[in-house]
Every structure is written in structure tokens, then in C-alpha cells.
Scaffold this motif. Structure first.
Motif, mmCIF file in Angstrom:
data_model
loop_
_atom_site.group_PDB
_atom_site.id
_atom_site.type_symbol
_atom_site.label_atom_id
_atom_site.label_comp_id
_atom_site.label_asym_id
_atom_site.label_seq_id
_atom_site.Cartn_x
_atom_site.Cartn_y
_atom_site.Cartn_z
ATOM 1 N N GLU A 1 -5.155 -2.840 -6.335
ATOM 2 C CA GLU A 1 -3.617 -3.170 -6.531
ATOM 3 C C GLU A 1 -2.862 -3.655 -5.635
ATOM 4 O O GLU A 1 -3.338 -3.577 -4.144
ATOM 5 C CB GLU A 1 -3.074 -1.591 -6.964
ATOM 6 N N ILE A 2 -1.838 -4.349 -5.969
ATOM 7 C CA ILE A 2 -1.254 -4.996 -4.915
ATOM 8 C C ILE A 2 -0.009 -4.165 -4.020
ATOM 9 O O ILE A 2 0.462 -3.395 -4.915
ATOM 10 C CB ILE A 2 -0.249 -6.258 -5.613
ATOM 11 N N LEU A 3 -0.021 -4.247 -2.743
ATOM 12 C CA LEU A 3 0.805 -3.318 -2.194
ATOM 13 C C LEU A 3 2.526 -3.544 -2.408
ATOM 14 O O LEU A 3 2.497 -4.832 -2.308
ATOM 15 C CB LEU A 3 0.565 -3.471 -0.321
ATOM 16 N N GLN A 4 3.045 -2.619 -2.538
ATOM 17 C CA GLN A 4 4.455 -2.597 -2.751
ATOM 18 C C GLN A 4 5.315 -1.895 -1.573
ATOM 19 O O GLN A 4 4.823 -0.978 -1.215
ATOM 20 C CB GLN A 4 4.739 -2.074 -4.023
ATOM 21 N N LYS A 5 6.415 -2.586 -1.455
ATOM 22 C CA LYS A 5 7.082 -1.809 -0.278
ATOM 23 C C LYS A 5 7.887 -0.754 -0.986
ATOM 24 O O LYS A 5 8.045 -0.413 -2.147
ATOM 25 C CB LYS A 5 8.192 -2.918 0.011
#
Length: 359
Positions: free
Chosen positions: A235-239
Motif C-alpha cells: 500500500e502507498i503511504l498516505q500523509k
């Protein structure tokens, strides 16, 4: 040398004997008594005055949680919970930690575990560690209003906006937190103080077995303004999101195109742990497109110290360690401080503010 006196509480005679036999084999431990139910446990606690109690979560009559609340109110001693790995068992265990339990052991195969020998070394190590726990710190936490598992009013989470896009290769900062014994309470103290519009993602390694980290993430998510979840591979890291490494998996970061993703893997445990704080810190140290705010909090052992040295050698990291005054077990922060690489030592209630100052 004074031995660590342990009171073993379990409704199963088989489990009481097995736990007693395992602990008695260690030269630093003596089992001073056993109890088959909650009522007997409370009485024997007063009569025997043990240094540590092992307590089964699921018992008829007075449950482990009810016994724990009595113990913490009347005669606080370090308590290690023995828990099943069911969803309900995980939730009860996290509630027990909130009520004052120092740590827990997951039974390998249900309430009566014929294969308890698999966790013999872990049980012994946790009893020794619990005997050194900062019960004053636990008392301060427990005497606060205990947050319910699912509060009626959930903090308002800000909708994802352009400021919450994926963390790309040109992004500036990443928060990495490592903790162990006493960690769930410490994480609650820190994560619930971070603002909902936090402009960076958070990666968390909490030493816990599989099945418990998902419940921990769900609980912290219900209490925090940021989003908290169990990390998923790829999964892509989200702020504005905190990712908790799932039990049984190391968590690393990996560039993918213009984004940064989570990578989970099952290589050998480090420092006896999987997930390991060292593995996370070392992974982050390999990439020069973001700087890191590394936080090491309460826990036994030294996981995180070697990884912190690698992070700091990159020149792109600031390090915060929890103080001895608020650590339930001052092992991991002490080892981190001993490296000479820690920038600030803070009491747990000050750590979120220190993180935000760097951001």
C-alpha cells in the motif's frame, strides 16, 4: 539474590502446573502460589505478596479483567495476562493493558494449550521484565479516565485533501515509532495528540504477535484524529495515516514510481522480534528522498538502537527517546540513548509536541 516471586492464576489445573513448571526452572524465579479462580487470586495476592502475577484473561466467575481491576485498585503488582488469539481475546487483552497489565502472552492453541512450551522462553523473559516495571507510571495512567474500546463520540477525521496525497519521492518527512512493553498506552498518549491534518505518514512497530496488531490499530483509530490502521503489503503511504506493522511481519519502505510503499516480509526475527524496530529504521535509512523523525519508547531489550545509528549516520534523522520517568520498562529507550544518537529525551506526554516541533 532475591528471587522473583510469582503468583500463577488460571482456572485450568493443567495450565497452572505447566506454567509453574516452566517458571520454576529459571534460577531467578520462584512460584510462591497458584490460584484457580479470581476470588482465590485476590485472597492469595494479599497473603503471598508476589512480585509478579500471571493471570488468565478468560475465567469463570470473576474474569481476568475484573481481577485485574481489583488488583490495580487494592494492591498494584505487575500483571502478565495469558490470552487466546481470538478477536475477542485480542480486544480483552488490549483492555487489560489499558487497565494496568504490564504485558501479555498469547496462548499458542486456545485456553488449554498443550503446546505452551513454544512460549516458555517468552513467558520467562516477560516475568523477569515485568518484575522491573515502573508501577508508578502504570498507576498514573490507569488512574486517568479509561477510554472505552469504542467511544460514543469518535474524533472528527479530516477528509483527504491535496495535502494528504501519497508520500512521493520528493516529500520531506516520515515519522517512525518503535515500542514494546507498555507500548499500547504510550502509543495512545502520542498518536491521539497528533493533529488530523498531520502532513506526514507515521510508521509504527509495536512488538505484538499476529492477531493483536489489528485490534490495536482499530482501537487507536477510534481514539485518534489521524487515521490508524494495520499496514498492508504494497500500500502507498498516505500523509495523516499511521501504519502499524502486523504481528509476524517486518515492515520496510520501498519506492515505487513517484510513491513510497509499505513492504512486509517474513525474514528471520531480529533481537527476537518480528516486526523489529531495527529493520524499519534500517530500511528508511537507505533512501535519501525523505528525512525521518525516529521515536523509541518503552520496552524491554534494545531493539531500535542499531537501526537508530544507521538512521543518524544518514544525516537525515532526528531522534526522540522516552524518559525513564514515564517508561513502563526503560530498556529500549535506554539502549537508544546509550548510542549517543538521541537528540531529545522526553516524557511520553511531551513526545507528540516534540514531533510536531520538528515537522
Amino acid at each position: 539474590m532475591k528471587k522473583i516471586g510469582v503468583l500463577v492464576v488460571d482456572d485450568s489445573a493443567f495450565m497452572r502446573k505447566l506454567i509453574t513448571d516452566f517458571l520454576s526452572q529459571h534460577p531467578e524465579i520462584v512460584v510462591v502460589g497458584t490460584a484457580r479462580n479470581g476470588e482465590e487470586a485476590v485472597k492469595k495476592l494479599k497473603d503471598l505478596n508476589p512480585d509478579v502475577m500471571t493471570l488468565d484473561v478468560e475465567m469463570p466467575g470473576l474474569t481476568g479483567l475484573e481481577v485485574l481491576k481489583i488488583v490495580m485498585a487494592e494492591q498494584p503488582v505487575p500483571v502478565i495476562m495469558l490470552s487466546s488469539t481470538t478477536n475477542q481475546g485480542a480486544e480483552n487483552t488490549l483492555q487489560a493493558i489499558q487497565y494496568g497489565a504490564v504485558d501479555f502472552i498469547a496462548k499458542p492453541s486456545g485456553s488449554i494449550s498443550m503446546d505452551l512450551y513454544k512460549i516458555k522462553e517468552e513467558l520467562t523473559a516477560k516475568v523477569i521484565s515485568a518484575s522491573k516495571a515502573n508501577m508508578k507510571r502504570i498507576g498514573l495512567t490507569v488512574n486517568k479516565k479509561v477510554s472505552p474500546l469504542k467511544p460514543e463520540v469518535k474524533p472528527v477525521k479530516k477528509e483527504l485533501s491535496p495535502a494528504h496525497e501519497s508520500l512521493g519521492l520528493n516529500s520531506k518527512k516520515l515519522i517512525c515509532i518503535g515500542t514494546s512493553t507498555g507500548g499500547p498506552r504510550a502509543l495512545q498518549e502520542v498518536l491521539t495528540k497528533l493533529p488530523g491534518n498531520l502532513p506526514v505518514p507515521v510508521l509504527v512497530v509495536q512488538h505484538m504477535p499476529a492477531g493483536f496488531t489489528k485490534s490495536l490499530a482499530s482501537r487507536l483509530d477510534s481514539l485518534s484524529s489521524i487515521h490508524v490502521k494495520e499496514a498492508e503489503d504494497g500500500e502507498i503511504l498516505q500523509k495523516g495515516t499511521a501504519y502499524i506493522a502486523p504481528g509476524g511481519f517486518h515492515m520496510l519502505v520501498k519506492p515505487m514510481g513517484t510513491a513510497t510503499t509499505v513492504m512486509l516480509e517474513t525474514s528471520e526475527p531480529r533481537n527476537g522480534h518480528r516486526p523489529s524496530v531495527d529493520v524499519l529504521f534500517e530500511s528508511v535509512s537507505q533512501f535519501n528522498h525523505f528525512s525521518c523523525i525516529a521515536v523509541v519508547m518503552t520496552g524491554m531489550g534494545s531493539d531500535g538502537a542499531k537501526g537508530l545509528e544507521k538512521l543518524k549516520s544518514s544525516g537525515r534523522a532526528k531522534a526522540i527517546a522516552e524518559s525513564e520517568q514515564t517508561s513502563v520498562v526503560f530498556g529500549m529507550p535506554k539502549a537508544a540513548i546509550a548510542t549517543g544518537k538521541v537528540d531529545e529525551i522526553k516524557e511520553v506526554q511531551q513526545i507528540a509536541e516534540a514531533i510536531m516541533a520538528y515537522i
